[in-house]
Design an enzyme around this catalytic site. Structure first.
Site, PDB file in Angstrom:
ATOM      1  N   CYS A   1      -9.902  -9.285  -6.832  1.00 18.19           N
ATOM      2  CA  CYS A   1     -10.179  -7.981  -8.147  1.00 18.19           C
ATOM      3  C   CYS A   1     -10.049  -8.122  -8.945  1.00 18.19           C
ATOM      4  O   CYS A   1      -9.271  -8.614  -9.840  1.00 18.19           O
ATOM      5  CB  CYS A   1      -9.502  -6.692  -6.594  1.00 18.19           C
TER       6      CYS A   1
ATOM      7  N   ALA B   1       0.594   5.347   0.545  1.00 18.27           N
ATOM      8  CA  ALA B   1      -0.227   6.652   1.848  1.00 18.27           C
ATOM      9  C   ALA B   1      -0.787   7.486   0.304  1.00 18.27           C
ATOM     10  O   ALA B   1      -2.052   7.746   0.442  1.00 18.27           O
ATOM     11  CB  ALA B   1       1.009   7.944   2.255  1.00 18.27           C
ATOM     12  N   ALA B   2      -0.363   7.659  -0.881  1.00 20.05           N
ATOM     13  CA  ALA B   2      -1.316   7.808  -1.687  1.00 20.05           C
ATOM     14  C   ALA B   2      -1.930   6.869  -2.286  1.00 20.05           C
ATOM     15  O   ALA B   2      -1.304   6.021  -3.297  1.00 20.05           O
ATOM     16  CB  ALA B   2      -0.880   8.444  -3.171  1.00 20.05           C
ATOM     17  N   TYR B   3      -3.546   6.561  -1.742  1.00 20.39           N
ATOM     18  CA  TYR B   3      -4.110   5.143  -1.678  1.00 20.39           C
ATOM     19  C   TYR B   3      -4.125   4.438  -2.832  1.00 20.39           C
ATOM     20  O   TYR B   3      -3.735   3.536  -3.351  1.00 20.39           O
ATOM     21  CB  TYR B   3      -5.165   5.510  -1.262  1.00 20.39           C
TER      22      TYR B   3
ATOM     23  N   GLU C   1       0.814  -1.192   0.127  1.00 23.25           N
ATOM     24  CA  GLU C   1      -0.110   0.612   0.210  1.00 23.25           C
ATOM     25  C   GLU C   1       1.335   1.066  -0.392  1.00 23.25           C
ATOM     26  O   GLU C   1       2.340   1.373   0.333  1.00 23.25           O
ATOM     27  CB  GLU C   1      -0.571  -0.525   1.238  1.00 23.25           C
TER      28      GLU C   1
ATOM     29  N   GLU D   1      -1.338 -10.233  -5.781  1.00 27.65           N
ATOM     30  CA  GLU D   1      -1.827 -11.452  -6.964  1.00 27.65           C
ATOM     31  C   GLU D   1      -0.858 -10.782  -8.436  1.00 27.65           C
ATOM     32  O   GLU D   1      -0.202 -10.933  -8.750  1.00 27.65           O
ATOM     33  CB  GLU D   1      -2.800 -11.542  -7.941  1.00 27.65           C
TER      34      GLU D   1
HETATM   35  N1  THU Z   1      -6.210  -6.409  -2.051  1.00 29.79           N
HETATM   36  C1  THU Z   1      -5.238  -7.659  -2.905  1.00 29.79           C
HETATM   37  O1  THU Z   1      -4.505  -7.191  -3.085  1.00 29.79           O
HETATM   38  N2  THU Z   1      -5.276  -8.691  -3.708  1.00 29.79           N
HETATM   39  C2  THU Z   1      -6.493  -8.078  -4.445  1.00 29.79           C
HETATM   40  O2  THU Z   1      -6.851  -9.243  -4.886  1.00 29.79           O
HETATM   41  C3  THU Z   1      -7.715  -7.518  -3.579  1.00 29.79           C
HETATM   42  C4  THU Z   1      -7.183  -6.089  -2.213  1.00 29.79           C
HETATM   43  C5  THU Z   1      -5.633  -5.063  -1.388  1.00 29.79           C
HETATM   44  C6  THU Z   1      -4.896  -4.222  -1.636  1.00 29.79           C
HETATM   45  C7  THU Z   1      -5.213  -3.153  -0.521  1.00 29.79           C
HETATM   46  O3  THU Z   1      -4.186  -3.091  -0.311  1.00 29.79           O
HETATM   47  C8  THU Z   1      -6.093  -4.090   0.434  1.00 29.79           C
HETATM   48  O4  THU Z   1      -6.312  -5.502  -0.016  1.00 29.79           O
HETATM   49  C9  THU Z   1      -7.418  -3.565   0.114  1.00 29.79           C
HETATM   50  O5  THU Z   1      -8.025  -3.177  -0.615  1.00 29.79           O
END
Ligand code: THU
EC number: 3.5.4.5
Length: 138
Positions: free
Chosen positions: A89, A51-53, A49, A60
């Site tokens: 996602c 700080a700039a979301y 992650e 993956e």
């Molecule tokens: N995230 C993943 O790493 N993989 C996904 O397929 C879904 C979301 C992470 C992104 C973010 O750091 C956190 O989960 C919450 O969305």
């Protein structure tokens, strides 16, 4: 290619181990992934992650990009570990689809309990692929 139970377990354990390195101070949603190549190598990945979301990268895609940048392009399966068995996602589905609609996807929770076993094509029906692009210039 059908995964053996042993391969599946190794992949799940690798995703769970990698998850410890997730950098998720903003969402606290830690994700680990483990991607199996057709030569039997495993590339892991975590969400990173920022700080700039929106700059955040998912686990993956981290795994896929690590593998591709090491010369790998043929993938058999990916295991994804989250606290609760959350699914990949849309962006990660699209990136996986680039390398194979028949890649197996195994989703587990932090106990290693399998929540879902499926394929990229089932996760992303009607995926946009290079087949839909016009012929490329030489
Ligand atoms: N995230 C993943 O790493 N993989 C996904 O397929 C879904 C979301 C992470 C992104 C973010 O750091 C956190 O989960 C919450 O969305």
């Amino acid at each position: 290619m059908k995964l053996s139970d042993e391969q599946k377990q190794t992949l799940i354990q690798t995703a769970l181990q990698a998850r410890r390195w997730a950098y998720a101070p903003y969402s606290n949603y830690r994700v680990g992934a483990a991607l199996l190549t057709d030569s039997g190598k495993i590339y892991d990945g975590v969400n990173v992650e920022n700080a700039a979301y929106p700059v955040t990268m998912c686990a993956e895609r981290t795994a896929v990009f690590k593998a591709v940048s090491e010369g790998e392009r043929r993938f058999v399966a990916i295991a994804v570990a989250t606290a609760n068995g959350g699914t990949p996602c849309g962006s990660c589905r699209q990136v996986l689809a680039e390398f194979g609609l028949d890649i197996q996807v195994i989703v587990v929770d932090e106990q290693g309990t399998v929540h879902l076993e499926t394929t990229v094509s089932d996760l992303l029906p009607g995926a946009f692929t290079s087949k839909q692009l016009p012929p490329q210039e030489p």
